[in-house]
Design a protein around this motif. Structure first.
Motif, PDB file in Angstrom:
ATOM      1  N   GLY A  84      40.750 -38.258  -1.998  1.00  0.00           N
ATOM      2  CA  GLY A  84      40.434 -36.845  -1.947  1.00  0.00           C
ATOM      3  C   GLY A  84      41.688 -35.995  -2.038  1.00  0.00           C
ATOM      4  N   VAL A  85      41.638 -34.812  -1.468  1.00  0.00           N
ATOM      5  CA  VAL A  85      42.746 -33.854  -1.542  1.00  0.00           C
ATOM      6  C   VAL A  85      43.620 -34.015  -0.298  1.00  0.00           C
ATOM      7  CG1 VAL A  85      43.334 -31.395  -1.648  1.00  0.00           C
ATOM      8  CG2 VAL A  85      41.342 -32.265  -2.900  1.00  0.00           C
ATOM      9  N   LEU A  86      44.925 -34.162  -0.509  1.00  0.00           N
ATOM     10  CA  LEU A  86      45.848 -34.487   0.582  1.00  0.00           C
ATOM     11  C   LEU A  86      46.644 -33.292   1.086  1.00  0.00           C
ATOM     12  CD1 LEU A  86      47.283 -37.902  -0.681  1.00  0.00           C
ATOM     13  CD2 LEU A  86      45.310 -37.490   0.798  1.00  0.00           C
ATOM     14  N   SER A  87      46.651 -32.197   0.342  1.00  0.00           N
ATOM     15  CA  SER A  87      47.472 -31.053   0.761  1.00  0.00           C
ATOM     16  C   SER A  87      46.749 -29.749   0.458  1.00  0.00           C
ATOM     17  CB  SER A  87      48.833 -31.075   0.051  1.00  0.00           C
ATOM     18  OG  SER A  87      48.662 -31.020  -1.351  1.00  0.00           O
ATOM     19  N   ARG A  88      47.078 -28.714   1.211  1.00  0.00           N
ATOM     20  CA  ARG A  88      46.481 -27.399   1.034  1.00  0.00           C
ATOM     21  C   ARG A  88      46.960 -26.799  -0.279  1.00  0.00           C
ATOM     22  NH1 ARG A  88      47.301 -22.467   5.328  1.00  0.00           N
ATOM     23  NH2 ARG A  88      45.478 -21.202   4.766  1.00  0.00           N
ATOM     24  N   SER A  89      46.040 -26.282  -1.048  1.00  0.00           N
ATOM     25  CA  SER A  89      46.396 -25.727  -2.355  1.00  0.00           C
ATOM     26  C   SER A  89      46.768 -24.251  -2.218  1.00  0.00           C
ATOM     27  CB  SER A  89      45.229 -25.883  -3.331  1.00  0.00           C
ATOM     28  OG  SER A  89      44.054 -25.306  -2.789  1.00  0.00           O
ATOM     29  N   ASP A  90      47.498 -23.726  -3.216  1.00  0.00           N
ATOM     30  CA  ASP A  90      47.851 -22.300  -3.158  1.00  0.00           C
ATOM     31  C   ASP A  90      46.685 -21.423  -3.574  1.00  0.00           C
ATOM     32  OD1 ASP A  90      48.045 -23.146  -5.770  1.00  0.00           O
ATOM     33  OD2 ASP A  90      49.813 -21.958  -6.254  1.00  0.00           O
ATOM     34  N   VAL A  91      45.858 -21.879  -4.520  1.00  0.00           N
ATOM     35  CA  VAL A  91      44.584 -21.211  -4.817  1.00  0.00           C
ATOM     36  C   VAL A  91      43.469 -22.218  -4.552  1.00  0.00           C
ATOM     37  CG1 VAL A  91      45.576 -19.610  -6.481  1.00  0.00           C
ATOM     38  CG2 VAL A  91      44.658 -21.776  -7.286  1.00  0.00           C
ATOM     39  N   GLY A  92      42.309 -21.734  -4.138  1.00  0.00           N
ATOM     40  CA  GLY A  92      41.273 -22.613  -3.630  1.00  0.00           C
ATOM     41  C   GLY A  92      40.188 -22.958  -4.634  1.00  0.00           C
ATOM     42  N   TYR A  93      39.142 -23.598  -4.122  1.00  0.00           N
ATOM     43  CA  TYR A  93      38.039 -24.067  -4.957  1.00  0.00           C
ATOM     44  C   TYR A  93      36.749 -24.025  -4.140  1.00  0.00           C
ATOM     45  CZ  TYR A  93      35.177 -27.266  -7.775  1.00  0.00           C
ATOM     46  OH  TYR A  93      34.170 -27.826  -8.529  1.00  0.00           O
ATOM     47  N   LEU A  94      35.692 -23.439  -4.727  1.00  0.00           N
ATOM     48  CA  LEU A  94      34.360 -23.414  -4.128  1.00  0.00           C
ATOM     49  C   LEU A  94      33.353 -23.949  -5.148  1.00  0.00           C
ATOM     50  CD1 LEU A  94      34.434 -19.855  -2.453  1.00  0.00           C
ATOM     51  CD2 LEU A  94      34.892 -22.069  -1.351  1.00  0.00           C
ATOM     52  N   HIS A  95      32.296 -24.554  -4.659  1.00  0.00           N
ATOM     53  CA  HIS A  95      31.375 -25.257  -5.557  1.00  0.00           C
ATOM     54  C   HIS A  95      29.936 -25.019  -5.111  1.00  0.00           C
ATOM     55  CE1 HIS A  95      30.491 -28.731  -8.325  1.00  0.00           C
ATOM     56  NE2 HIS A  95      29.383 -28.711  -7.617  1.00  0.00           N
ATOM     57  N   TRP A  96      29.090 -24.663  -6.080  1.00  0.00           N
ATOM     58  CA  TRP A  96      27.645 -24.550  -5.822  1.00  0.00           C
ATOM     59  C   TRP A  96      26.895 -24.967  -7.074  1.00  0.00           C
ATOM     60  CZ3 TRP A  96      23.909 -24.137  -2.337  1.00  0.00           C
ATOM     61  CH2 TRP A  96      22.629 -23.803  -2.802  1.00  0.00           C
ATOM     62  N   SER A  97      25.836 -25.745  -6.901  1.00  0.00           N
ATOM     63  CA  SER A  97      25.018 -26.178  -8.039  1.00  0.00           C
ATOM     64  C   SER A  97      23.575 -26.331  -7.595  1.00  0.00           C
ATOM     65  CB  SER A  97      25.532 -27.515  -8.591  1.00  0.00           C
ATOM     66  OG  SER A  97      24.581 -28.096  -9.470  1.00  0.00           O
ATOM     67  N   ARG A  98      22.690 -25.566  -8.211  1.00  0.00           N
ATOM     68  CA  ARG A  98      21.262 -25.687  -7.903  1.00  0.00           C
ATOM     69  C   ARG A  98      20.772 -27.101  -8.210  1.00  0.00           C
ATOM     70  NH1 ARG A  98      16.503 -22.795  -7.465  1.00  0.00           N
ATOM     71  NH2 ARG A  98      14.696 -23.770  -8.452  1.00  0.00           N
TER      72      ARG A  98
ATOM     73  N   THR B 105      29.102 -21.241   1.107  1.00  0.00           N
ATOM     74  CA  THR B 105      29.664 -22.571   1.372  1.00  0.00           C
ATOM     75  C   THR B 105      30.981 -22.453   2.137  1.00  0.00           C
ATOM     76  OG1 THR B 105      30.924 -22.709  -0.721  1.00  0.00           O
ATOM     77  CG2 THR B 105      28.633 -23.501  -0.755  1.00  0.00           C
ATOM     78  N   LYS B 106      31.605 -21.283   2.082  1.00  0.00           N
ATOM     79  CA  LYS B 106      32.840 -21.021   2.838  1.00  0.00           C
ATOM     80  C   LYS B 106      32.538 -20.230   4.112  1.00  0.00           C
ATOM     81  CE  LYS B 106      37.200 -19.825   3.777  1.00  0.00           C
ATOM     82  NZ  LYS B 106      38.016 -20.698   4.646  1.00  0.00           N
ATOM     83  N   TRP B 107      31.691 -19.191   3.992  1.00  0.00           N
ATOM     84  CA  TRP B 107      31.328 -18.360   5.145  1.00  0.00           C
ATOM     85  C   TRP B 107      29.827 -18.501   5.384  1.00  0.00           C
ATOM     86  CZ3 TRP B 107      34.861 -16.403   1.484  1.00  0.00           C
ATOM     87  CH2 TRP B 107      36.170 -16.238   1.970  1.00  0.00           C
ATOM     88  N   ASP B 108      29.470 -19.534   6.128  1.00  0.00           N
ATOM     89  CA  ASP B 108      28.068 -19.880   6.334  1.00  0.00           C
ATOM     90  C   ASP B 108      27.307 -18.731   6.990  1.00  0.00           C
ATOM     91  OD1 ASP B 108      25.824 -21.491   6.339  1.00  0.00           O
ATOM     92  OD2 ASP B 108      26.256 -22.302   8.319  1.00  0.00           O
ATOM     93  N   GLY B 109      26.164 -18.361   6.400  1.00  0.00           N
ATOM     94  CA  GLY B 109      25.303 -17.352   6.984  1.00  0.00           C
ATOM     95  C   GLY B 109      25.710 -15.924   6.740  1.00  0.00           C
ATOM     96  N   ALA B 110      26.721 -15.701   5.906  1.00  0.00           N
ATOM     97  CA  ALA B 110      27.209 -14.335   5.681  1.00  0.00           C
ATOM     98  C   ALA B 110      26.175 -13.500   4.932  1.00  0.00           C
ATOM     99  CB  ALA B 110      28.510 -14.375   4.891  1.00  0.00           C
TER     100      ALA B 110
ATOM    101  N   LYS C 154      39.021 -25.192   0.412  1.00  0.00           N
ATOM    102  CA  LYS C 154      38.269 -24.003   0.824  1.00  0.00           C
ATOM    103  C   LYS C 154      39.172 -22.940   1.449  1.00  0.00           C
ATOM    104  CE  LYS C 154      33.536 -25.556   1.772  1.00  0.00           C
ATOM    105  NZ  LYS C 154      32.543 -25.741   2.851  1.00  0.00           N
ATOM    106  N   THR C 155      40.247 -23.390   2.106  1.00  0.00           N
ATOM    107  CA  THR C 155      41.146 -22.455   2.788  1.00  0.00           C
ATOM    108  C   THR C 155      42.543 -22.591   2.198  1.00  0.00           C
ATOM    109  OG1 THR C 155      39.825 -22.763   4.797  1.00  0.00           O
ATOM    110  CG2 THR C 155      41.931 -21.632   5.048  1.00  0.00           C
ATOM    111  N   PRO C 156      42.766 -22.002   1.020  1.00  0.00           N
ATOM    112  CA  PRO C 156      44.072 -22.119   0.352  1.00  0.00           C
ATOM    113  C   PRO C 156      45.103 -21.202   1.008  1.00  0.00           C
ATOM    114  CG  PRO C 156      42.623 -20.702  -0.907  1.00  0.00           C
ATOM    115  CD  PRO C 156      41.802 -21.210   0.233  1.00  0.00           C
ATOM    116  N   ARG C 157      46.313 -21.233   0.493  1.00  0.00           N
ATOM    117  CA  ARG C 157      47.380 -20.386   1.046  1.00  0.00           C
ATOM    118  C   ARG C 157      47.216 -18.925   0.634  1.00  0.00           C
ATOM    119  NH1 ARG C 157      50.335 -25.282   0.336  1.00  0.00           N
ATOM    120  NH2 ARG C 157      50.770 -24.843  -1.857  1.00  0.00           N
TER     121      ARG C 157
ATOM    122  N   VAL D  71      33.222 -29.837  -0.236  1.00  0.00           N
ATOM    123  CA  VAL D  71      34.596 -29.397  -0.488  1.00  0.00           C
ATOM    124  C   VAL D  71      35.317 -29.283   0.857  1.00  0.00           C
ATOM    125  CG1 VAL D  71      36.047 -27.587  -1.473  1.00  0.00           C
ATOM    126  CG2 VAL D  71      33.835 -28.146  -2.540  1.00  0.00           C
ATOM    127  N   GLY D  72      36.490 -29.913   0.958  1.00  0.00           N
ATOM    128  CA  GLY D  72      37.234 -29.918   2.212  1.00  0.00           C
ATOM    129  C   GLY D  72      38.015 -28.635   2.437  1.00  0.00           C
TER     130      GLY D  72
END
Length: 352
Positions: free
Chosen positions: A223-237, A336-341, A253-256, A248-249
């Motif tokens: 998987g991903v071993l380090s925090r990225s500078d820009v992030g990634y979010l994923h959704w698929s019906r 997927t990042k802010w559940d219930g928003a 989800k929480t980039p710099r 997504v870890g």
């Protein structure tokens, strides 16, 4: 020849027309969307590459470089920074290689090699200082942004030449032919290479040593071993209907920086915030603004969404039981990042 094998599995395949015409082109400098790359023409893996570079352009313009009065110069600097950032990461922050097309042929093709009239003219330029990579790309920015430059392919070649360790360790080649176009069969690995510098094929944090049955895996999943500078979010019906989304870890989800590449129903776009403290101060997450762009010509202005993580009225029992039919996929992606928003589109007609 090695590039061809990594990409296609052999030396007789060449990029098709859709890939060959792909380059990095901004909207007009005097337009409201001057920071956006045009992406209507990009398909498959080319569009995914485009949107990661778009995310890094936004990061540069918002958080790294004060703007000037010359927007075209700002565009060139931002594109050079986005390309060099990705290549420097791929080279493990020690080196980077830029490939450019020259006038002369550099190889004598053998019988099972198909000419494409630009791969055979590649010249490689390798640097061991990040500033030198940026300056070189900026000096040759037309090689990536001019029509007919094969700019996206040149960047992909540069990426592979900067970091071939993970690419070579994968048993299958990167692209395969689908409906007449070459698309990425290892698209997540390519995205992770662009985002983190490592071509890991999964989006969870760390390395998975055990399966769902608790037994050790014959081959651990990377998987991903380090925090990225820009992030990634994923959704698929479709994936939700088949049994669930890939988890997504937090590294992605929480980039710099508060900029995310979004994969929404297999289409790529970018979400971003103007407030860098959003990811470091939990109080900023009570209510905040997110901006959205998808690079398509149909988008005439940047969508502004207000996200409220303290209001949960959207969870009230609805008349329609399927949340995907009640809420646009972009909203589901944000959750997927802010559940219930709760999400307010501020007068924009919801899309996605």
């Amino acid at each position: 020849q090695s590039l061809r094998r990594i990409l296609f599995g052999g030396t007789f395949h060449v990029f098709n027309y859709e890939w060959r015409k792909s380059f990095f082109q901004f909207r007009e400098p005097d337009s409201e969307l001057s920071y956006i790359l045009e992406a209507d023409r990009f398909q498959g893996g080319a569009r995914a590459i485009q949107m990661v570079i778009q995310a890094r352009i936004i990061k540069f313009l918002l958080f790294s470089q004060p703007g000037s009065t010359d927007r075209r110069t700002d565009q060139d600097k931002a594109l050079a920074a986005a390309l060099s950032d990705s290549l420097w990461l791929a080279g493990q922050e020690e080196r980077a290689t830029v490939t450019l097309v020259t006038e002369d042929y550099c190889i004598t093709p053998h019988l099972d090699y198909k000419l494409d009239d630009f791969t055979e003219k590649l010249q490689l330029f390798t640097f061991d200082r990040k500033d030198d990579v940026w300056k070189f790309i900026l000096d040759h920015i037309q090689c990536f942004k001019a029509e007919g430059s094969h700019g996206v392919i040149l960047f992909l070649y540069s990426l592979i030449c900067s970091r071939t360790v993970d690419m070579n360790s994968n048993t299958s080649h990167l692209l395969h032919l689908s409906l007449g176009n070459f698309v990425c069969r290892q698209l997540q690995a390519l995205l992770n290479l662009l985002l983190t510098g490592r071509a890991s094929p999964h989006v969870f944090n760390g390395t998975l040593q055990f399966g769902e049955d608790g037994q050790p895996l014959e081959r651990p999943l990377q998987g991903v071993l380090s925090r990225s500078d820009v992030g990634y979010l994923h959704w698929s019906r479709e994936q939700m209907e088949r049994g669930g989304l890939p988890q997504v870890g937090s590294m992605l989800k929480t980039p710099r920086f508060p900029v995310w590449v979004c994969c929404i129903n297999s289409s790529y776009s970018v979400l971003f915030s103007l407030n860098r403290s959003l990811l470091s101060d939990w109080r900023m997450e009570h209510q905040f603004q997110l901006f959205y762009c998808n690079g398509q010509n149909s988008q005439r202005s940047t969508a502004r969404l207000t996200v409220d993580t303290h209001s949960h009225h959207w969870e009230a029992p609805p008349a329609e039981a399927d949340p995907e039919k009640r809420f646009p996929s972009l909203e589901m992606t944000i959750r997927t990042k802010w559940d219930g928003a709760a999400i307010d589109w501020n007068g924009t007609d919801p899309f996605y």
